[in-house]
Design an enzyme around this catalytic site. Structure first.
Site, PDB file in Angstrom:
ATOM      1  N   TYR A 436      19.214  16.631 -25.751  1.00  0.00           N
ATOM      2  CA  TYR A 436      18.812  16.910 -27.137  1.00  0.00           C
ATOM      3  C   TYR A 436      18.281  18.332 -27.312  1.00  0.00           C
ATOM      4  CZ  TYR A 436      13.876  15.179 -26.247  1.00  0.00           C
ATOM      5  OH  TYR A 436      12.588  14.951 -25.817  1.00  0.00           O
ATOM      6  N   GLU A 437      18.229  18.747 -28.568  1.00  0.00           N
ATOM      7  CA  GLU A 437      17.896  20.121 -28.963  1.00  0.00           C
ATOM      8  C   GLU A 437      18.874  21.130 -28.363  1.00  0.00           C
ATOM      9  OE1 GLU A 437      16.505  21.999 -31.634  1.00  0.00           O
ATOM     10  OE2 GLU A 437      15.349  20.184 -31.324  1.00  0.00           O
ATOM     11  N   GLY A 438      20.141  20.701 -28.247  1.00  0.00           N
ATOM     12  CA  GLY A 438      21.183  21.562 -27.698  1.00  0.00           C
ATOM     13  C   GLY A 438      21.397  21.273 -26.237  1.00  0.00           C
TER      14      GLY A 438
END
Length: 589
Positions: A436-438
């Site tokens: 998550y978050e890239g």
């Protein structure tokens, strides 16, 4: 499964690696010095160890619960009380601007504090992390009226915040977003569905402020047509009191591999005509506003990797210091397994890596402070360094957290595979962090294309030059392995720049490049740490602490730094065999 906040190591890293005195000398932090930083760390440690950490294992077993009757979510026992304790202690306000009730503390210091929250309980601390991210975004981009209406209660800890980007058909590809926003007088009506919304619904706060990406009817196609809106769970009256329930509902929460105690919600907007939303900035500026907070968010997730690795390490050490199984070589019967050479290797390397992670994280936090608050003529250079470090911190720390929590489980043997011990939880919780978050691949593409090749390698060469300059003070025992690693990194950089006209070749090597720079930066941290510990300049730390610092530096340089050679060989092989693979051949027939 107790947790002991590593306060000495944090103070050492702030003083001697992150140059906290220079951070505190910035006008924005005029009232923040080393003595205050020490006091903040010590007080935060009490809340983390005594109130939050005991909830970690039990909350994982209990999980968050969706109540279908009213679409509400119950968090595990103790979470709401712990969040109130955080708010009462002022911990929800440490990063925010003073104008909204915040304490405006440096990110280098708040990173040390946030590490303790995340180590204590990753699931619990996610609520705080997301709220801090939204506070940061609104401070930067919201109107004055929006700031005054929404920020004080979030800073105070009475309200929390979320980020709503992902949709069923739009994950990384934000161009595919379908959520709609139609102007209606002084607000917009939002309709659509968002998924993977952490703490999208819960019972820990009076109100939840959602930051939602959506399209207006006449918006351009693709990412250029995205806007961002404030959508509160309860509408907020002009005097700050809560009004009626907004047209937003939690449809369900996900069943997950890890971070089970944090509710990951499916959110529906506009079932009854449209949820009231307030435009942040101008229409079609949503992506730039979100990217404005991206460094903050990705830094925070990298820090989570450090935190869960520290928690897994501590639990593995506790187990190995008491577990008796076989007789270690050259030891007497009854000696615990920590004395077995391979268990000693696992634990020692874990400690060395965690200390390297911590040092790099606090250096990154200081870089963000300098980039934001330095004199105007110095900001560009600091911003370049912070922007280079962020994908390394996010990618390397989170990938290594999965490996290190796996090693922590391995130390437990068969008992690690049993949920009762809690060792498996850290491994499961860590697995989301490289996603998550890239994802790691997104961080790596950012690093290789935007931060390495776009300027012909100048930003990376500047980092290598600074590392080399720091090695001048180190003796050959510490500097020798690092000089070899620097030479290998420089050769690899030259290769990447020479083949930059082939983007697929760069992309296939991007994750290896990210990990290589991660290992190198870890070596930079540990060589400096070992030198400082041996120099006698680190006052206030026990002889045993400083001696251990020197040993962990040696362990890192000889057990971890050699990873660079293997990664360099992979990169300079060009990825040709991988690129020769036809994707159709991957399917078994």
């Amino acid at each position: 499964m107790t947790y002991v906040p590593p306060t000495d190591d944090m103070k050492f890293a702030l003083r001697h690696l992150a140059d906290f005195s220079a951070v505190a000398s910035l006008p924005a932090f005029a009232e923040t010095g080393l003595d205050l930083a020490d006091a903040v760390i010590d007080e935060a440690a009490k809340l983390a160890a005594d109130i939050i950490a005991p909830l970690n294992h039990t909350s994982d077993q209990q999980s968050a619960t969706y109540v279908e009757a009213d679409s509400s979510v119950k968090t595990p026992h103790g979470f709401a009380d712990a969040y109130r304790a955080m708010a009462a202690g002022g911990w929800t306000s440490i990063e925010a601007d003073e104008a909204f009730g915040g304490q405006n503390m440096p990110m280098a210091l708040s990173a040390a504090v946030n590490e303790m929250w995340q180590s204590a309980s990753l699931s619990f601390a996610l609520c705080h992390l997301l709220t801090q991210g939204q506070i940061y975004a609104l401070q930067k981009s919201a109107s004055e009226d929006q700031k005054q209406r929404f920020l004080p209660a979030m800073v105070e800890g009475r309200w929390t915040g979320t980020m709503n980007l992902t949709e069923p058909q739009a994950g990384t590809d934000l161009a595919a977003i379908k959520t709609r926003a139609v102007k209606n007088d002084d607000h917009y009506l939002i309709t659509g569905q968002k998924i993977y919304i952490t703490y999208g619904e819960h019972d820990m706060a009076e109100n939840i402020i959602h930051l939602v990406l959506a399209r207006t009817p006449d918006a351009p196609e693709g990412v250029k047509g995205i806007s961002v809106f404030i959508v509160p769970k309860f509408l907020v009256n002009a005097d700050g009191s809560l009004g009626p329930r907004n047209d937003v509902r939690c449809l369900s929460i996900e069943k997950k591999l890890g971070i089970k105690a944090s509710p990951t919600a499916v959110m529906q907007y506009g079932e009854a005509g449209g949820a009231v939303g307030y435009l942040v900035g101008e229409e079609n500026e949503g992506l730039s506003i979100m990217f404005g907070m991206m460094n903050h968010a990705r830094f925070a997730v990298g820090l989570q990797g450090l935190s869960v690795a520290e928690r897994g390490y501590q639990q593995a050490v506790d187990y190995a210091q008491t577990r008796v199984q076989g007789t270690p070589l050259d030891r007497t019967p009854g000696t615990p397994i920590a004395h077995h050479p391979d268990v000693l290797r696992l634990l020692s390397v874990m400690r060395a890596e965690v200390e390297a992670m911590r040092g790099l994280t606090l250096i990154g936090g200081a870089a963000l402070d300098f980039a934001r608050h330095s004199p105007d003529d110095e900001k560009a250079a600091h911003d370049e360094r912070a922007s280079l470090l962020i994908p390394i911190i996010k990618g390397w720390l989170t990938e290594r957290s999965v490996a290190l929590t796996s090693d922590a489980l391995q130390v437990h043997g068969g008992m690690g595979f049993i949920e009762e011990t809690g060792a498996a939880q850290h491994y499961r919780d860590a697995r989301i962090l490289p996603i998550y978050e890239g994802t790691t691949a997104i961080q790596a593409n950012d690093l290789i294309f935007r931060k390495t090749l776009r300027d012909g390698g100048a930003a990376v060469r500047s980092l290598l030059s600074d590392i080399k300059a720091d090695l001048v003070a180190c003796d050959s025992r510490l500097a020798g392995p690092m000089h070899q690693a620097l030479a290998t990194t420089s050769d690899t950089l030259d290769y990447l720049c020479a083949t930059a006209n082939d983007p697929r070749r760069a992309a296939v090597s991007s994750v290896d490049w990210l990990m290589l720079l991660g290992w190198l930066c870890g070596g930079w941290v540990m060589a400096r740490s070992g030198h400082i510990a041996a120099s006698g300049s680190a006052d206030g730390f026990s002889p045993a602490f400083l001696e251990a610092k020197q040993v962990t530096a040696d362990i890192y340089l000889h057990q971890c730094l050699p990873e660079i050679d293997a990664l360099a060989r992979k990169i300079m092989a060009g990825g040709t065999p991988v690129l020769a693979m036809d994707p159709d051949w991957l399917t078994r027939h």
